[in-house]
Design a protein around this motif. Structure first.
Motif, PDB file in Angstrom:
ATOM      1  N   SER A   1     -43.062  87.084 -62.226  1.00 44.78           N
ATOM      2  CA  SER A   1     -43.474  86.578 -63.536  1.00 44.78           C
ATOM      3  C   SER A   1     -42.497  85.468 -63.975  1.00 44.78           C
ATOM      4  CB  SER A   1     -43.157  87.720 -64.526  1.00 44.78           C
ATOM      5  OG  SER A   1     -44.107  88.749 -64.256  1.00 44.78           O
ATOM      6  N   ASN A   2     -41.986  84.770 -62.877  1.00 46.95           N
ATOM      7  CA  ASN A   2     -41.021  83.425 -63.543  1.00 46.95           C
ATOM      8  C   ASN A   2     -41.370  82.416 -62.339  1.00 46.95           C
ATOM      9  OD1 ASN A   2     -39.014  82.115 -64.312  1.00 46.95           O
ATOM     10  ND2 ASN A   2     -37.451  83.074 -62.796  1.00 46.95           N
TER      11      ASN A   2
ATOM     12  N   ARG B   1     -54.248  78.033 -60.819  1.00 48.59           N
ATOM     13  CA  ARG B   1     -52.856  78.673 -61.227  1.00 48.59           C
ATOM     14  C   ARG B   1     -53.223  79.510 -62.691  1.00 48.59           C
ATOM     15  NH1 ARG B   1     -47.518  75.416 -63.439  1.00 48.59           N
ATOM     16  NH2 ARG B   1     -46.423  77.285 -64.289  1.00 48.59           N
ATOM     17  N   GLU B   2     -54.081  78.876 -63.601  1.00 45.68           N
ATOM     18  CA  GLU B   2     -54.510  79.475 -64.711  1.00 45.68           C
ATOM     19  C   GLU B   2     -55.366  80.874 -64.311  1.00 45.68           C
ATOM     20  OE1 GLU B   2     -56.835  76.467 -66.762  1.00 45.68           O
ATOM     21  OE2 GLU B   2     -55.056  75.425 -67.438  1.00 45.68           O
TER      22      GLU B   2
ATOM     23  N   MET C   1     -50.649  81.458 -52.818  1.00 46.37           N
ATOM     24  CA  MET C   1     -49.323  80.830 -53.224  1.00 46.37           C
ATOM     25  C   MET C   1     -48.973  81.075 -54.642  1.00 46.37           C
ATOM     26  SD  MET C   1     -49.478  77.107 -50.985  1.00 46.37           S
ATOM     27  CE  MET C   1     -47.578  76.801 -51.658  1.00 46.37           C
ATOM     28  N   TRP C   2     -49.967  80.755 -55.498  1.00 50.37           N
ATOM     29  CA  TRP C   2     -49.773  81.174 -56.968  1.00 50.37           C
ATOM     30  C   TRP C   2     -49.404  82.657 -57.181  1.00 50.37           C
ATOM     31  CZ3 TRP C   2     -47.883  77.758 -59.752  1.00 50.37           C
ATOM     32  CH2 TRP C   2     -48.525  76.390 -59.782  1.00 50.37           C
ATOM     33  N   GLN C   3     -50.114  83.311 -56.398  1.00 47.47           N
ATOM     34  CA  GLN C   3     -50.063  84.946 -56.545  1.00 47.47           C
ATOM     35  C   GLN C   3     -48.684  85.310 -56.197  1.00 47.47           C
ATOM     36  OE1 GLN C   3     -53.792  85.665 -54.340  1.00 47.47           O
ATOM     37  NE2 GLN C   3     -54.010  87.099 -56.137  1.00 47.47           N
ATOM     38  N   ILE C   4     -48.165  84.837 -55.066  1.00 43.34           N
ATOM     39  CA  ILE C   4     -46.800  84.811 -54.808  1.00 43.34           C
ATOM     40  C   ILE C   4     -45.810  84.457 -55.840  1.00 43.34           C
ATOM     41  CG2 ILE C   4     -44.721  84.413 -53.023  1.00 43.34           C
ATOM     42  CD1 ILE C   4     -46.970  86.408 -51.911  1.00 43.34           C
TER      43      ILE C   4
ATOM     44  N   GLY D   1     -54.603  86.939 -64.469  1.00 38.86           N
ATOM     45  CA  GLY D   1     -54.716  88.228 -64.005  1.00 38.86           C
ATOM     46  C   GLY D   1     -56.230  88.246 -63.442  1.00 38.86           C
ATOM     47  N   LYS D   2     -56.964  87.147 -63.270  1.00 44.33           N
ATOM     48  CA  LYS D   2     -58.477  86.949 -62.888  1.00 44.33           C
ATOM     49  C   LYS D   2     -58.411  86.652 -61.431  1.00 44.33           C
ATOM     50  CE  LYS D   2     -59.974  86.195 -67.569  1.00 44.33           C
ATOM     51  NZ  LYS D   2     -60.508  85.280 -68.181  1.00 44.33           N
TER      52      LYS D   2
END
Length: 154
Positions: free
Chosen positions: A116-117, A144-145, A108-111, A150-151
């Motif tokens: 980038s917003n 989230r972090e 979900m965080w990746q979506i 990008g990890k």
């Protein structure tokens, strides 16, 4: 983009039930519908979000292109008819272990980060979904972090 997905759904037939490889109780359909909801919660289903959704679904569920498109099209329709998150998270809770549920929150965080917003609607949605999935506040923030840096897993 959303219109193209709706067209894909309606092109399946004349309103009759399209034979599908994804049954209504398939956890993959619930997972994908939750990801579609995540992509659309801010009122815009951006192309970059759709591309990220497609890549995540294809990779996570080991699907070919046709199956990926079918699952997303069905998920769009399921999400459109949904009234709350519980129907998705309940299915995922019955099917996935803790690691799988955490991976769902990560996806979900990746979506969300695809464009980038991060909006307050997206942040709130993931907070509610993570809570329903039994993911702690600390783990939700760590996920989230990880995605923001990008990890995250591909």
């Amino acid at each position: 983009m959303l219109e193209a997905l709706r067209k894909l759904v309606t092109d399946f037939g004349d309103g009759g039930e399209h034979p599908s490889r994804f049954r209504s109780d398939d956890y993959r359909l619930a997972a994908c519908a939750l990801l579609v909801h995540t992509a659309m919660i801010d009122g815009e289903f951006a192309e970059v979000e759709h591309e990220r959704l497609r890549a995540l679904v294809k990779q996570r569920f080991v699907l070919d292109d046709a199956a990926t498109d079918e699952l997303i099209a069905e998920a769009v329709e399921v999400e459109r008819r949904s009234i709350d998150l519980f129907q998705f998270t309940a299915r995922l809770n019955r099917t996935l272990d803790e690691q799988g549920r955490a991976r769902m929150v990560e996806m979900m965080w990746q979506i969300v980060y695809a464009d980038s917003n991060v909006t307050e609607f997206e942040d709130n949605l993931i907070w509610r979904a993570a809570d329903l999935l039994g993911i702690s506040r600390e783990e939700r923030i760590a996920l989230r972090e990880r995605v923001a840096s990008g990890k995250a897993a591909p």
